[in-house]
Scaffold this motif. Structure first.
Motif, short mmCIF file in Angstrom:
data_model
loop_
_atom_site.label_atom_id
_atom_site.label_comp_id
_atom_site.label_asym_id
_atom_site.label_seq_id
_atom_site.Cartn_x
_atom_site.Cartn_y
_atom_site.Cartn_z
N GLY A 1 0.82 -1.20 0.00
CA GLY A 1 0.00 0.00 0.00
C GLY A 1 0.85 1.25 0.00
N ASP A 2 0.18 2.37 -0.15
CA ASP A 2 0.86 3.66 -0.18
C ASP A 2 0.83 4.32 1.20
N MET A 3 0.83 3.51 2.26
CA MET A 3 0.73 4.05 3.62
C MET A 3 1.97 4.83 4.02
N GLY A 4 3.13 4.49 3.44
CA GLY A 4 4.36 5.18 3.82
C GLY A 4 5.54 4.63 3.04
N THR A 5 6.73 5.17 3.34
CA THR A 5 7.95 4.74 2.63
C THR A 5 9.05 4.43 3.64
N THR A 6 9.91 3.48 3.25
CA THR A 6 10.98 2.98 4.12
C THR A 6 12.34 3.30 3.54
N ARG A 7 13.28 3.62 4.42
CA ARG A 7 14.68 3.70 3.98
C ARG A 7 15.56 3.01 5.03
N LEU A 8 16.65 2.43 4.58
CA LEU A 8 17.58 1.72 5.45
C LEU A 8 18.82 2.57 5.66
N GLN A 9 19.20 2.77 6.93
CA GLN A 9 20.38 3.56 7.27
C GLN A 9 21.36 2.68 8.04
N MET A 10 22.64 2.74 7.65
CA MET A 10 23.70 2.01 8.35
C MET A 10 24.56 3.01 9.13
N GLN A 11 24.91 2.65 10.34
CA GLN A 11 25.79 3.51 11.14
C GLN A 11 26.54 2.64 12.14
N GLY A 12 27.87 2.58 11.97
CA GLY A 12 28.68 1.77 12.88
C GLY A 12 28.26 0.31 12.84
N ASP A 13 27.99 -0.25 14.01
CA ASP A 13 27.59 -1.66 14.11
C ASP A 13 26.08 -1.84 14.10
N SER A 14 25.35 -0.76 13.85
CA SER A 14 23.89 -0.86 13.88
C SER A 14 23.29 -0.44 12.54
N ALA A 15 22.03 -0.76 12.36
CA ALA A 15 21.28 -0.37 11.17
C ALA A 15 19.89 0.06 11.62
N SER A 16 19.29 0.97 10.86
CA SER A 16 17.96 1.45 11.22
C SER A 16 17.04 1.42 10.00
N LEU A 17 15.81 1.00 10.23
CA LEU A 17 14.75 1.14 9.24
C LEU A 17 13.93 2.36 9.64
N VAL A 18 13.91 3.37 8.78
CA VAL A 18 13.19 4.62 9.06
C VAL A 18 11.94 4.63 8.19
N TRP A 19 10.79 4.85 8.82
CA TRP A 19 9.52 4.80 8.07
C TRP A 19 8.80 6.14 8.15
N THR A 20 8.43 6.66 6.98
CA THR A 20 7.69 7.92 6.89
C THR A 20 6.24 7.60 6.55
N CYS A 21 5.32 7.96 7.43
CA CYS A 21 3.91 7.64 7.25
C CYS A 21 3.24 8.69 6.37
N ASN A 22 2.45 8.24 5.40
CA ASN A 22 1.73 9.15 4.51
C ASN A 22 0.36 9.55 5.06
N PHE A 23 -0.17 8.76 6.00
CA PHE A 23 -1.50 9.07 6.53
C PHE A 23 -1.42 10.35 7.38
N ASP A 24 -2.49 11.15 7.31
CA ASP A 24 -2.46 12.44 7.97
C ASP A 24 -3.51 12.61 9.06
N ASP A 25 -4.41 11.65 9.22
CA ASP A 25 -5.41 11.74 10.28
C ASP A 25 -4.71 11.60 11.64
#
Length: 337
Positions: free
Chosen positions: A109-133
């Motif tokens: 769905g078009d609920m949001g978008t994901t990006r993967l970030q690497m930093q040192g020994d860790s990684a993060s999944l960052v999610w941007t939500c498109n819903f506005d309610d």
């Protein structure tokens, strides 16, 4: 086009499973959200993003549950992610599965978008939500993260696949409810953060999954790409028409009246609406046939006459002629290359 795009019925079903498990009648909620119960009969159907947002809102209002999204994450299944779920199931490692999220999440769905970030020994999944309610988006973010974590544990066959930290833009639901997050996720949770993210050890990416199948993954990704092509740049109506055509062709049938009936309208109404969008039924049929033909030739061992028959051509020569006109190659040459 609807600014919230569309969402798969699979995404809706996760909330419906929660409602069923808690004895909540969904038909009145569907009515308030402008949905028909029959939509649940389709495995690959889509609804408008605004309809999904409306349904989550009425469900949140009905339950009065400030951690609705967190709890609906308990009802995730591979099918909740449409074909993306089955792609990740067939991956060799958790890292391989994670890298498949961003390219194919539009299928869910078009609920949001994901990006993967690497930093040192860790990684993060960052999610941007498109819903506005304001009632809905905190629950959607909670649902996405709860579903990811539960699904990753299932894929890795390990309850130890826990994040290092989860950060949420949403305000705290209250001290009593905060414990529900830490109990499920087994990590610190920061509320009112600057982003929605799940951070985990990079070493977790090497975790082998329970049932890798690289050949199946390749086939599923080819199918996912063809599904994305159907969604890309289409109006809501042409998307639904193409999906209905594809469903029929998979059964060896192609009839405009059956497509119209599947969409709840007459053939004449369908023709008029497509004309208003500047397309014709024949053009959409040709596009879907071509995409499916390329998929079959690349990823199956079906004979060319069988492919022609499956795609509704009365003669193999007609299929050859149409395919060569579109690609400059015969089906046989396309397959060999």
């Amino acid at each position: 086009m609807n600014p919230l795009g569309t969402a798969s019925v699979a995404a809706l079903r996760q909330y419906v499973r929660y409602a069923d498990a808690n004895g909540i009648a969904v038909e009145p909620l569907f009515d308030r959200a402008g949905l028909q119960p029959a939509v649940l009969d389709s495995d690959d159907g889509r609804i408008e993003g605004e309809q999904l947002q409306a349904f989550i809102r009425v469900l949140a209002e009905h339950t009065g549950n400030p951690v609705l999204g967190l709890e609906t994450g308990d009802y995730v299944q591979p099918g909740s992610y449409s074909v993306l779920g089955y792609i990740t199931m067939s991956c060799v490692t958790l890292g391989e599965a994670v890298t498949r999220i961003a390219p194919y999440e539009k299928l869910v769905g078009d609920m949001g978008t994901t990006r993967l970030q690497m930093q040192g020994d860790s990684a993060s999944l960052v999610w941007t939500c498109n819903f506005d309610d304001p009632v809905v988006w905190p629950q959607v973010v909670d649902n996405v993260f709860a579903s990811w974590i539960n699904y990753a544990r299932w894929l890795a066959d390990s309850a130890d696949a826990s994040p290092l930290e989860v950060r949420l833009c949403r305000p705290s639901p209250g001290a009593d409810y905060e414990q529900a997050y830490t109990a499920r996720w087994q990590c610190p949770v920061q509320f009112s953060a600057g982003e929605n993210s799940v951070t985990f050890a990079q070493s977790l990416l090497a975790t082998r999954l329970r049932q890798p199948d690289p050949l199946l993954r390749k086939t599923l990704e080819a199918h996912a790409l063809s599904q994305l092509a159907l969604l890309d740049t289409d109006t809501d109506l042409t998307t639904r028409v193409k999906q209905s055509i594809q469903k029929q062709l998979a059964e060896g049938v192609t009839r405009q009246d059956m497509v119209a009936e599947d969409l709840g309208m007459t053939s004449r109404t369908l023709q008029r609406k497509l004309s208003q969008d500047g397309v014709s039924y024949q053009r959409l049929l040709d596009e879907v046939r071509q995409q499916m033909a390329e998929d079959y030739l690349q990823n199956t061992d079906m004979s060319i006459p069988d492919i022609a028959l499956r795609l509704g051509y009365s003669e193999t020569t007609s299929f050859h002629r149409k395919f060569k006109s579109a690609t400059g190659k015969t089906p046989g040459d396309f397959r060999r290359q």
